[in-house]
Design an enzyme around this catalytic site. Structure first.
Site, PDB file in Angstrom:
ATOM      1  N   MET A  21       9.181  41.632  80.269  1.00  0.00           N
ATOM      2  CA  MET A  21       8.487  42.844  79.823  1.00  0.00           C
ATOM      3  C   MET A  21       9.489  43.867  79.293  1.00  0.00           C
ATOM      4  O   MET A  21       9.175  45.052  79.158  1.00  0.00           O
ATOM      5  CB  MET A  21       7.658  43.439  80.962  1.00  0.00           C
ATOM      6  CG  MET A  21       6.562  42.481  81.426  1.00  0.00           C
ATOM      7  SD  MET A  21       5.153  43.290  82.186  1.00  0.00           S
ATOM      8  CE  MET A  21       5.927  44.078  83.580  1.00  0.00           C
ATOM      9  N   GLY A  22      10.716  43.403  79.022  1.00  0.00           N
ATOM     10  CA  GLY A  22      11.704  44.291  78.417  1.00  0.00           C
ATOM     11  C   GLY A  22      12.349  45.230  79.412  1.00  0.00           C
ATOM     12  O   GLY A  22      12.259  45.026  80.620  1.00  0.00           O
ATOM     13  N   LEU A  24      15.539  45.493  79.688  1.00  0.00           N
ATOM     14  CA  LEU A  24      16.318  44.395  80.279  1.00  0.00           C
ATOM     15  C   LEU A  24      17.454  44.895  81.163  1.00  0.00           C
ATOM     16  O   LEU A  24      18.045  45.933  80.905  1.00  0.00           O
ATOM     17  CB  LEU A  24      16.872  43.511  79.152  1.00  0.00           C
ATOM     18  CG  LEU A  24      15.819  42.893  78.225  1.00  0.00           C
ATOM     19  CD1 LEU A  24      16.497  42.054  77.140  1.00  0.00           C
ATOM     20  CD2 LEU A  24      14.815  42.045  79.000  1.00  0.00           C
ATOM     21  N   HIS A  28      17.568  39.907  84.147  1.00  0.00           N
ATOM     22  CA  HIS A  28      17.038  39.199  82.974  1.00  0.00           C
ATOM     23  C   HIS A  28      18.151  38.390  82.293  1.00  0.00           C
ATOM     24  O   HIS A  28      17.934  37.249  81.875  1.00  0.00           O
ATOM     25  CB  HIS A  28      16.483  40.195  81.954  1.00  0.00           C
ATOM     26  CG  HIS A  28      15.285  40.967  82.426  1.00  0.00           C
ATOM     27  ND1 HIS A  28      15.302  42.333  82.571  1.00  0.00           N
ATOM     28  CD2 HIS A  28      14.027  40.575  82.748  1.00  0.00           C
ATOM     29  CE1 HIS A  28      14.106  42.758  82.969  1.00  0.00           C
ATOM     30  NE2 HIS A  28      13.314  41.705  83.090  1.00  0.00           N
TER      31      HIS A  28
HETATM   32  P1  AMP Z   1       9.848  41.314  84.108  1.00  0.00           P
HETATM   33  O1  AMP Z   1      10.464  41.834  82.862  1.00  0.00           O
HETATM   34  O2  AMP Z   1      10.030  42.212  85.296  1.00  0.00           O
HETATM   35  O3  AMP Z   1       8.431  40.849  83.915  1.00  0.00           O
HETATM   36  O4  AMP Z   1      10.680  40.018  84.484  1.00  0.00           O
HETATM   37  C1  AMP Z   1      10.862  38.974  83.567  1.00  0.00           C
HETATM   38  C2  AMP Z   1      11.499  37.816  84.293  1.00  0.00           C
HETATM   39  O5  AMP Z   1      12.738  38.229  84.861  1.00  0.00           O
HETATM   40  C3  AMP Z   1      10.650  37.279  85.445  1.00  0.00           C
HETATM   41  O6  AMP Z   1      10.755  35.869  85.507  1.00  0.00           O
HETATM   42  C4  AMP Z   1      11.286  37.935  86.640  1.00  0.00           C
HETATM   43  O7  AMP Z   1      11.098  37.220  87.844  1.00  0.00           O
HETATM   44  C5  AMP Z   1      12.733  37.938  86.239  1.00  0.00           C
HETATM   45  N1  AMP Z   1      13.484  38.953  86.976  1.00  0.00           N
HETATM   46  C6  AMP Z   1      13.175  40.263  87.121  1.00  0.00           C
HETATM   47  N2  AMP Z   1      14.067  40.870  87.920  1.00  0.00           N
HETATM   48  C7  AMP Z   1      14.954  39.920  88.304  1.00  0.00           C
HETATM   49  C8  AMP Z   1      16.098  39.912  89.156  1.00  0.00           C
HETATM   50  N3  AMP Z   1      16.528  41.009  89.783  1.00  0.00           N
HETATM   51  N4  AMP Z   1      16.762  38.749  89.329  1.00  0.00           N
HETATM   52  C9  AMP Z   1      16.342  37.614  88.693  1.00  0.00           C
HETATM   53  N5  AMP Z   1      15.267  37.550  87.894  1.00  0.00           N
HETATM   54  C10 AMP Z   1      14.581  38.687  87.699  1.00  0.00           C
END
Ligand code: AMP
Length: 279
Positions: A21-22, A24, A28
């Site tokens: 969802m950006g 970053l 990410h």
């Molecule tokens: P989001 O942008 O929050 O929807 O996350 C996108 C992807 O990044 C998803 O697969 C999340 O589980 C992963 N993600 C978010 N935060 C972390 C983190 N701290 N460590 C590893 N992966 C993450």
């Protein structure tokens, strides 16, 4: 059949995909590195950036969710991403304000508890948008973060149940030096709230220590109330849930022992944070 159906259709170029969802952060980018290692230097890495409205509830933070596409594009370029897919709502949900979008993907077992209980329409939005993104990007492999443990389990199940022709990999949670799990929502934590957000990590550490010190299993309800007390010592912290569960089936456990998985959601002021870990 050993070869994945997708390989026949798409030839030999491997496509690795990281949906986001950006806004970053290093978490990410660790997923991007993981997917690059899976597709190799000849493969293509695709990152999607889309704040998906259907996974937010009506009272949630969709409109104020942090967005910074320019910075995201710079980070992606630096990380060796080949393609960024950043669609608008009209592209993803044509006529999204009217009745012309009416098909959803719903997982009916793993999405009932925890996040699904607190956010009843959340996973329907996630599975629907991820299914759409898989159809658009047609990846060979997609990487999800263990930070959203339940989400990763649901996506795995969806891919298996609906025969999506790709592999799913899950990368470990990336943390700040003090233990706070990285999250785009950490941006909301102003002033003292950043320090109070450590309550989630302290709860995990406390549960781990309890499991280490006990040869047998600990009653889940007593550990939960101890952790709730620790969390809510922080003035802005309010526990949403703590769950102890079996890591494969997500089945809630009444006894907590080594190998049990723990997940929790905590409001720090208005910001809802989640975390999880194997104990
Ligand atoms: P989001 O942008 O929050 O929807 O996350 C996108 C992807 O990044 C998803 O697969 C999340 O589980 C992963 N993600 C978010 N935060 C972390 C983190 N701290 N460590 C590893 N992966 C993450």
């Amino acid at each position: 059949m050993q070869r994945m159906a997708g390989d026949w259709v798409r030839g030999r170029t491997k496509v690795g995909f990281v949906p986001t969802m950006g806004c970053l952060h290093a978490g990410h980018l660790s997923l991007v590195r993981r997917v690059r290692s899976l597709v190799g230097s000849k493969g293509k890495v695709v990152v999607s950036i889309y704040v998906n409205p259907t996974q937010f509830g009506p009272t949630e933070d969709f409109s104020r969710y942090p967005r910074d596409l320019k910075r995201d594009l710079r980070l992606c370029r630096g990380a060796g991403v080949d393609v960024v897919f950043a669609p608008g709502n009209e592209e993803m949900y044509p006529g999204h304000t009217g009745p012309s979008f009416s098909t959803y993907v719903v997982e009916e077992a793993l999405s009932k508890g925890m996040e699904g209980q607190s956010r009843p329409t959340h996973f329907r939005g996630v599975t629907t948008v991820v299914a759409k993104l898989f159809n658009i990007v047609q990846p060979t492999v997609a990487v999800f973060g263990a930070k959203d443990y339940q989400q990763a389990a649901i996506i795995r199940r969806m891919v298996r149940d609906l025969n999506f022709p790709l592999k799913i990999a899950v990368a470990p949670t990336h943390r700040e030096a003090d233990g706070l799990a990285m999250s785009s929502r950490n941006k909301y934590l102003e002033g003292d709230l950043r320090k109070q957000a450590l309550a989630l990590w302290h709860a995990i550490e406390t549960a781990r220590a309890a499991v280490r010190q006990n040869a047998g299993s600990i009653p889940a309800h007593s550990l939960k109330s101890r952790l709730k007390q620790i969390i809510e010592r922080e003035p802005a912290a309010r526990l949403d849930y703590i769950e102890f569960f079996e890591p494969e089936t997500l089945a809630p456990q009444t006894g907590v022992a080594r190998g049990t998985h723990m997940a929790l959601a905590v409001f720090i002021g208005k910001t809802r944070l989640i975390d999880n870990a194997r104990l």
